[in-house]
Design a protein around this motif. Structure first.
Motif: not given
Length: 254
Positions: A86, A90, A94, A217
């Motif tokens: 996870e 993330r 980005s 994500t």
């Protein structure tokens, strides 16, 4: 020049690339699983090469985060915790969102056509019956779709930094969810692609940025459902995360 026994070919960047590509495909296809040991000698014998190109390939895979070279022991395929997965997505989301934003500003009309063609090619994956082959083909075409966006950004530094992250992304998706889970979410994933390409076409920078963040994500969702025993994998309605994209592509023109 061949080795004395005639069974091994000379080392070189070409041979290392062949070994690298073959091993990476096997790992991404799930034929070599997370935590599995990879024997340098077995790989060397299989490909008929010396140790050098095998080790060159292993170092490349290690730099990507797919393989770990263990001193005095050999090599093994990496394993990551759910939290690490996870965290990665993330960060990756980005980074890719900034590329999508740049693409929305810098893209050419010809490149928009390339993106449309890449999206259409993914739509054809649904016709493949075998789960493993469908997942493999989606992985290849999905990479091409995002590579078009990278080219739209016209930024070598963005593209080069992204390459390593894409290899690790494909590895994590393949090894955590499996082929059947991946092949079952292609409709949702290509819906995301549709929103992203519409935003880029219309030069809607913030929409492209937000859509890409959500798309990347959400990649952890099939793995979450897989671990929780939820039938059917990732579905927008049952997700613990918000939808991957803010609206369908048709809403962007309103």
């Amino acid at each position: 020049m061949s080795e004395p026994d005639g069974s091994r070919r000379p080392a070189g960047p070409g041979l290392a690339r062949v070994v690298l590509d073959r091993l990476k495909e096997r790992i991404l296809d799930g034929r070599i699983t997370s935590g599995s040991r990879i024997s340098i000698d077995e790989v060397r014998v299989e490909f008929g090469v010396s140790k050098q190109p095998v080790m060159d390939a292993m170092r490349r895979l290690e730099a990507t985060g797919i393989v770990e070279i263990v001193p005095q022991s050999g090599c093994r395929v990496q394993s990551y915790t759910a939290v690490e997965v996870e965290d990665f997505f993330r960060l990756f989301g980005s980074f890719e969102s900034e590329i999508a934003a740049a693409a929305a500003v810098r893209r050419t009309d010809a490149q928009v056509g390339e993106l449309d063609a890449a999206w259409t090619a993914i739509e054809g994956v649904h016709a493949i019956a075998d789960d493993t082959e469908r997942a493999r083909r989606y992985r290849q075409l999905n990479r091409e779709f995002h590579l078009v966006i990278h080219r739209m950004a016209h930024s070598r530094i963005m593209a080069e930094q992204s390459e390593r992250m894409w290899d690790l992304s494909d590895f994590l998706i393949s090894t955590t969810g499996g082929a059947s889970t991946t092949s079952g979410v292609i409709v949702d994933r290509n819906h995301d692609h549709d929103v992203i390409r519409a935003a880029i076409r219309q030069r809607r920078v913030e929409v492209a940025r937000a859509a890409m963040v959500g798309h990347i994500t959400a990649s952890v969702e099939p793995e979450r459902s897989h671990r929780s025993g939820i039938d059917g994998g990732y579905r927008r309605g049952g997700s613990s995360m918000p939808p991957a994209v803010p609206a369908p592509a048709t809403d962007l023109t309103r």
